[in-house]
Write a protein that holds these residues in place. Structure first.
Motif, PDB file in Angstrom:
ATOM      1  N   ALA A  94     119.845 -31.282 -14.515  1.00 31.14           N
ATOM      2  CA  ALA A  94     120.199 -29.962 -14.001  1.00 31.14           C
ATOM      3  C   ALA A  94     118.995 -29.031 -14.002  1.00 31.14           C
ATOM      4  N   GLU A  95     118.155 -29.156 -15.031  1.00 38.02           N
ATOM      5  CA  GLU A  95     116.952 -28.317 -15.094  1.00 38.02           C
ATOM      6  C   GLU A  95     115.986 -28.673 -13.969  1.00 38.02           C
ATOM      7  N   SER A 103     123.792 -21.758 -22.663  1.00 37.64           N
ATOM      8  CA  SER A 103     124.109 -22.883 -21.781  1.00 37.64           C
ATOM      9  C   SER A 103     124.519 -24.111 -22.586  1.00 37.64           C
ATOM     10  N   ALA A 157     116.724 -30.033 -11.175  1.00 37.03           N
ATOM     11  CA  ALA A 157     117.338 -29.710  -9.886  1.00 37.03           C
ATOM     12  C   ALA A 157     117.428 -28.209  -9.635  1.00 37.03           C
ATOM     13  N   GLY A 158     117.069 -27.420 -10.639  1.00 36.15           N
ATOM     14  CA  GLY A 158     117.112 -25.971 -10.479  1.00 36.15           C
ATOM     15  C   GLY A 158     118.455 -25.347 -10.815  1.00 36.15           C
ATOM     16  N   LEU A 159     119.396 -26.159 -11.330  1.00 39.02           N
ATOM     17  CA  LEU A 159     120.716 -25.627 -11.631  1.00 39.02           C
ATOM     18  C   LEU A 159     120.669 -24.642 -12.792  1.00 39.02           C
ATOM     19  N   LEU A 160     119.852 -24.938 -13.802  1.00 35.67           N
ATOM     20  CA  LEU A 160     119.769 -24.044 -14.944  1.00 35.67           C
ATOM     21  C   LEU A 160     119.192 -22.686 -14.554  1.00 35.67           C
ATOM     22  N   LYS A 161     118.288 -22.673 -13.575  1.00 34.96           N
ATOM     23  CA  LYS A 161     117.755 -21.393 -13.110  1.00 34.96           C
ATOM     24  C   LYS A 161     118.839 -20.570 -12.444  1.00 34.96           C
ATOM     25  N   LYS A 162     119.712 -21.250 -11.696  1.00 36.50           N
ATOM     26  CA  LYS A 162     120.813 -20.535 -11.058  1.00 36.50           C
ATOM     27  C   LYS A 162     121.797 -20.020 -12.107  1.00 36.50           C
ATOM     28  N   ILE A 163     122.038 -20.851 -13.129  1.00 38.05           N
ATOM     29  CA  ILE A 163     122.911 -20.401 -14.214  1.00 38.05           C
ATOM     30  C   ILE A 163     122.285 -19.204 -14.918  1.00 38.05           C
TER      31      ILE A 163
END
Length: 221
Positions: free
Chosen positions: A58-59, A97, A61-67
């Motif tokens: 997720a990190e 998170s 893939a950029g998901l954590l930035k969106k979170i």
């Protein structure tokens, strides 16, 4: 403190077993507990490795930035005395998170790092700041979407429905989190009411020169 509590419990158990002549049962319970601890630990490793891998994906893939962007306004509201862009913010977001996924063991190092960064903003190193108290309350009563650790423990002990606690865990942690936030806001207001009044210029948020007065916590930045 915690070490003293555990030591006291062990000594009390030892004394009672010796007085009642049940040392054999006491010894067997000690070894059975050690065996169960090792078994549960190995069962947790696979789940923790899986979810840590998911978080890494997720990190990347950029998901954590969106979170982080979604949680950013929430963190700004909960920690108004932490300057924007301070390193503590990133660790707080990582801690939140990990708690959302029920990864308490993964959240702990991030929480410790966040506390260390918050300490750099602390004018009184021997007294916890409001931000530290807020982080401790949230870390203790965090909303948990997926209780991964508890699911792993139930799975390890042969539960027929190890994920059956997801709904109740979400409801319980949500209530606990809202209660923690409410208590934190109340304590902050009481602390502000007990604070001695400053000069009129500081109370109005303006300095003598007409510019906005800086928060006390920012003077240590």
């Amino acid at each position: 403190m915690i070490n003293g509590i555990w030591l006291g419990m062990i000594l009390i158990g030892f004394v009672f077993a010796a007085v009642n002549g049940r040392m054999d049962e006491f010894t067997a319970a000690v070894f059975d507990g050690a065996k169960s601890g090792v078994t549960v630990s190995f069962g947790l490793i696979s789940v923790l490795v899986f979810w840590m891998g998911i978080m890494r994906v997720a990190e990347d893939a950029g998901l954590l930035k969106k979170i982080a962007k979604v949680l950013g306004p929430v963190v700004a509201f909960l920690f108004p005395d932490v300057p924007k862009g301070h390193p503590a913010i990133g660790y707080i977001l990582s801690n939140m998170s990990a708690n959302l996924l029920g990864l308490g063991n993964a959240a702990t190092p991030m929480g410790i790092k966040a506390m260390q960064e918050l300490q750099t903003l602390n004018p009184d190193k021997d007294t916890a700041t409001p931000a530290m108290c807020t982080l401790l309350a949230l870390n203790t009563a965090s909303i948990t979407l997926i209780p991964a650790t508890l699911i792993a423990i139930r799975l390890n002990y042969g539960s027929a429905d190890p994920a059956g606690i997801v709904g109740t865990t979400l409801a319980a942690t949500a209530v606990a989190t809202f209660a923690a936030i409410a208590a934190d806001r109340l304590c902050r207001r009481r602390a502000l009411m007990r604070r001695p009044p400053g000069p009129p210029a500081l109370r109005s948020g303006k300095s003598a020169g007409g510019r906005a007065a800086l928060p006390h916590s920012s003077l240590k930045g």
